[in-house]
Design an enzyme around this catalytic site. Structure first.
Site, PDB file in Angstrom:
ATOM      1  N   PRO A 257       0.849  -1.206   0.000  1.00  0.00           N
ATOM      2  CA  PRO A 257       0.000   0.000   0.000  1.00  0.00           C
ATOM      3  C   PRO A 257       0.882   1.253   0.000  1.00  0.00           C
ATOM      4  O   PRO A 257       1.533   1.569   0.985  1.00  0.00           O
ATOM      5  CB  PRO A 257      -0.807  -0.124   1.297  1.00  0.00           C
ATOM      6  N   ASP A 433       5.924   2.148   2.032  1.00  0.00           N
ATOM      7  CA  ASP A 433       5.011   1.018   2.240  1.00  0.00           C
ATOM      8  C   ASP A 433       4.307   1.230   3.583  1.00  0.00           C
ATOM      9  O   ASP A 433       4.934   1.163   4.644  1.00  0.00           O
ATOM     10  CB  ASP A 433       5.815  -0.281   2.238  1.00  0.00           C
ATOM     11  N   HIS A 434       3.002   1.458   3.517  1.00  0.00           N
ATOM     12  CA  HIS A 434       2.264   1.786   4.743  1.00  0.00           C
ATOM     13  C   HIS A 434       2.112   0.582   5.672  1.00  0.00           C
ATOM     14  O   HIS A 434       1.695   0.725   6.827  1.00  0.00           O
ATOM     15  CB  HIS A 434       0.885   2.340   4.393  1.00  0.00           C
ATOM     16  N   ARG A 435       2.437  -0.619   5.205  1.00  0.00           N
ATOM     17  CA  ARG A 435       2.447  -1.764   6.111  1.00  0.00           C
ATOM     18  C   ARG A 435       3.614  -1.650   7.090  1.00  0.00           C
ATOM     19  O   ARG A 435       3.531  -2.131   8.227  1.00  0.00           O
ATOM     20  CB  ARG A 435       2.592  -3.068   5.317  1.00  0.00           C
ATOM     21  N   VAL A 437       5.621   1.447   7.410  1.00  0.00           N
ATOM     22  CA  VAL A 437       5.912   2.817   7.837  1.00  0.00           C
ATOM     23  C   VAL A 437       4.618   3.565   8.102  1.00  0.00           C
ATOM     24  O   VAL A 437       3.738   3.641   7.223  1.00  0.00           O
ATOM     25  CB  VAL A 437       6.725   3.558   6.753  1.00  0.00           C
TER      26      VAL A 437
END
Length: 463
Positions: A257, A433-435, A437
Site C-alpha cells: 500500500p 510502504d504503509h504496512r 511505515v
C-alpha cells in the site's frame, strides 16, 4: 569431436534471453573464454564467453531471437579433434539447422564443457531454441555496399553464404518484423544513419528498389501513413528491461500500500557547498552534485529511522530491519529504467558516494549492469529533477520500504530570515510502504533528509 553449447542460466532464475548479436560466424576459430555473443536478459546485456577452443560449425539462432535457457545456441568442432563428417556434409548441416541439431551428440558428451557460473542448465529435449514468430534462420553478416549496388536481382535473393566484411546488421525489433513481412534480408540493407542502425525507411527503400528491378515480383503494399506522412502506429515488443520493470512495478503497486508525502525545502546551502567542492582543486575529477548530497543525507537518516530501511516478510510474518544501506540509484537508459544499488552506502564518504553514483550511471547507460547489481537493495533514490520535473509519486522497488524522488532545483522567491529573497528550492517526494511505515515515521524521515539538504552542516551532529 562436435559439441553443442547451450544457453546457460545467467543468474536471477531468468528463463530466457534475447540474442543481441553474434561476435563470431560459422567457420571462425575461437579460443577458450573468447566472447562469442551478446545476449539481453530482463535485467542486463551479458557477454557470453566460449566454453571451448575450436571452430564454429553452426549458429542455432539469429540476432533478435528469444532463446530459452538450456537450448542449443552454437556448435563447435573441438580443436585437435577429427571432424565427424565430410566438409560437404558440414556445409549442408550449416544450411539446415534442423540437420545440425539432429546430428549433434547427446547431452552426455557435453561433459567437456568447463564449470563456468550458470552453465548447469538442464538441456531441452528438442535441442533447438524456442523462437517467437519473428525469429528465423541465421542470416549472413552485412556485405559491402558495392556488392549490393552491382548485384543482379537473383543474386540479392540467393540463399548461398556471402563473404563477411563487417559486423551484423543492427536494427530494432519492429524493423526486423517489417523486414520479414516485406521479405527483405536485413543483411543486404544499408543503414542510412550515422549510428549504423537500420531504420524502417531503409527497409522500405530497399524493398521498393527490389520491386522496381523485378516487375514480375508481387508488389509490396505501401505502408499506411497519416495525413502528415508519418506512420500511424508503431508496435514495440514488450521484452527485456521494459518487461521486467513493468512486472516489478505492477507487483509492487498491487502488493504494498503506497503512500506519498511531499516537502519543499530551501537547498541554497547545499548548492553553495557543491559549488565550493567543485572549485576545490583537490577534488577535481569527482562530480559531486545534489544527488550525492541527497544520498548521504538518506544514508544518515535511514540509520536513525530503521522502519524506512526494512522489508515485509509475509511468509514468515516478520518485519526485517537492515543495519546497512544498499542504496538503489534509478537510472534511465535506452533499454528502460534500471536501479543498480550501492552496497553498504552508509560507510561511504560524500566523495565516494559521488564516484559510485557516477560509475553506476555510466555502466547502466552502456547496458552493462550485472543482474546481481540490481538485487538486494534496501532503499532507492530517483532524480526526476534532471528532466525539469518538480515532484512525482515514485513506485517502490519490490521488497523495499521507501523511495525518494528529487525534484528540480529552482531559483525562486522564498522567505529567508524574515524577508523575501531568491533562493534555490527543491521538492522532495517520499513514497513508502504503509504496512511498514506509519505516516508520522515517513514524515519525520523526510523532514530529517530535508533538514540536511537545507543545512548540510547538520550532518556533523548526526551519528
Amino acid at each position: 569431436m562436435m559439441v553443442d553449447f547451450r544457453l546457460p542460466d545467467l543468474g536471477e532464475g531468468l528463463p530466457e534471453a534475447e540474442l543481441v548479436q553474434w561476435l563470431v560466424a560459422e567457420g571462425d576459430t575461437v579460443t577458450l573464454n573468447q566472447t562469442i555473443a551478446e545476449v539481453e536478459t530482463a535485467k542486463a546485456v551479458v557477454e557470453l564467453p566460449s566454453p571451448h577452443a575450436g571452430t564454429v560449425t553452426a549458429l542455432h539462432a539469429a540476432a533478435g531471437d528469444v532463446i530459452e535457457v538450456g537450448s542449443v545456441l552454437i556448435s563447435f568442432q573441438l580443436e585437435g579433434a577429427e571432424p565427424e563428417q565430410p566438409a560437404q556434409d558440414v556445409a549442408t548441416a550449416a544450411e539446415s539447422p534442423a540437420a545440425t541439431a539432429a546430428e549433434s551428440p547427446a547431452p552426455a558428451e557435453e561433459k567437456a564443457q568447463p564449470n563456468l557460473v550458470g552453465y548447469g542448465a538442464a538441456p531441452r529435449s528438442s535441442g533447438r531454441p524456442q523462437r517467437r514468430a519473428r525469429g528465423g534462420a541465421p542470416r549472413p553478416a552485412v556485405i559491402d555496399t558495392a556488392v549490393l549496388e552491382a548485384a543482379p536481382h537473383d543474386v540479392l535473393h540467393t540463399p548461398e553464404p556471402v563473404e563477411v566484411v563487417r559486423e551484423r546488421p543492427r536494427s530494432t525489433p519492429p524493423v526486423r518484423k517489417l523486414a520479414k513481412e516485406l521479405g527483405v534480408d536485413l543483411a543486404l540493407v544499408e543503414a542510412s544513419g550515422a549510428t549504423g542502425l537500420i531504420t524502417r525507411t531503409d527497409v522500405e527503400t530497399y524493398a521498393a528498389r527490389i520491386d522496381s528491378r523485378d516487375q514480375a515480383a508481387p508488389a509490396v503494399a505501401p505502408a499506411v501513413t497519416a495525413p502528415n506522412g508519418g506512420e500511424r502506429t508503431t508496435r514495440i515488443p514488450i521484452r527485456g528491461v521494459r518487461k521486467h520493470t513493468a512486472d516489478a512495478m505492477v507487483r509492487s503497486a498491487f502488493t504494498a500500500p503506497h503512500v506519498t508525502t511531499f516537502h519543499t525545502v530551501d537547498v541554497t546551502a547545499t548548492s553553495e557547498l557543491i559549488a565550493s567542492l567543485r572549485d576545490d582543486r583537490a577534488l577535481q575529477g569527482h562530480r559531486i552534485g545534489v544527488m550525492a548530497v541527497a544520498a548521504k543525507a538518506v544514508c544518515l537518516a535511514l540509520l536513525r529511522h530503521p522502519t524506512l530501511n526494512s522489508r515485509w516478510d509475509g511468509e514468515n510474518a516478520e518485519i526485517v530491519q537492515y543495519h546497512y544501506v544498499n542504496l538503489g540509484i534509478a537510472a534511465a537508459t535506452q533499454r528502460g529504467l534500471v536501479v543498480p544499488n550501492i552496497r553498504d552506502a552508509e560507510k561511504l564518504t560524500l566523495v565516494e558516494l559521488a564516484d559510485a553514483i557516477g560509475g553506476l550511471a555510466e555502466v547502466a547507460r552502456a547496458g552493462k549492469t550485472a543482474p546481481g547489481d540490481m538485487s538486494g537493495g534496501t532503499f532507492s533514490i530517483t532524480n526526476v529533477g534532471v528532466f525539469g520535473v518538480d515532484a512525482g509519486t515514485p513506485i517502490l522497488n519490490p521488497g523495499e520500504a521507501g523511495i525518494l524522488a528529487l525534484g528540480a532545483v529552482r531559483r525562486q522567491p522564498w522567505e529567508h530570515r524574515g524577508e523575501i529573497a531568491l533562493r534555490d528550492v527543491m521538492t522532495l517526494s517520499l513514497s513508502f510502504d504503509h504496512r511498514l511505515v506509519d505516516g508520522e515515521q515517513g514524515a519525520r524521515f523526510l523532514r530529517e533528509v530535508a533538514d540536511i539538504l537545507h543545512e548540510p552542516g547538520r550532518a556533523m551532529l548526526l551519528r
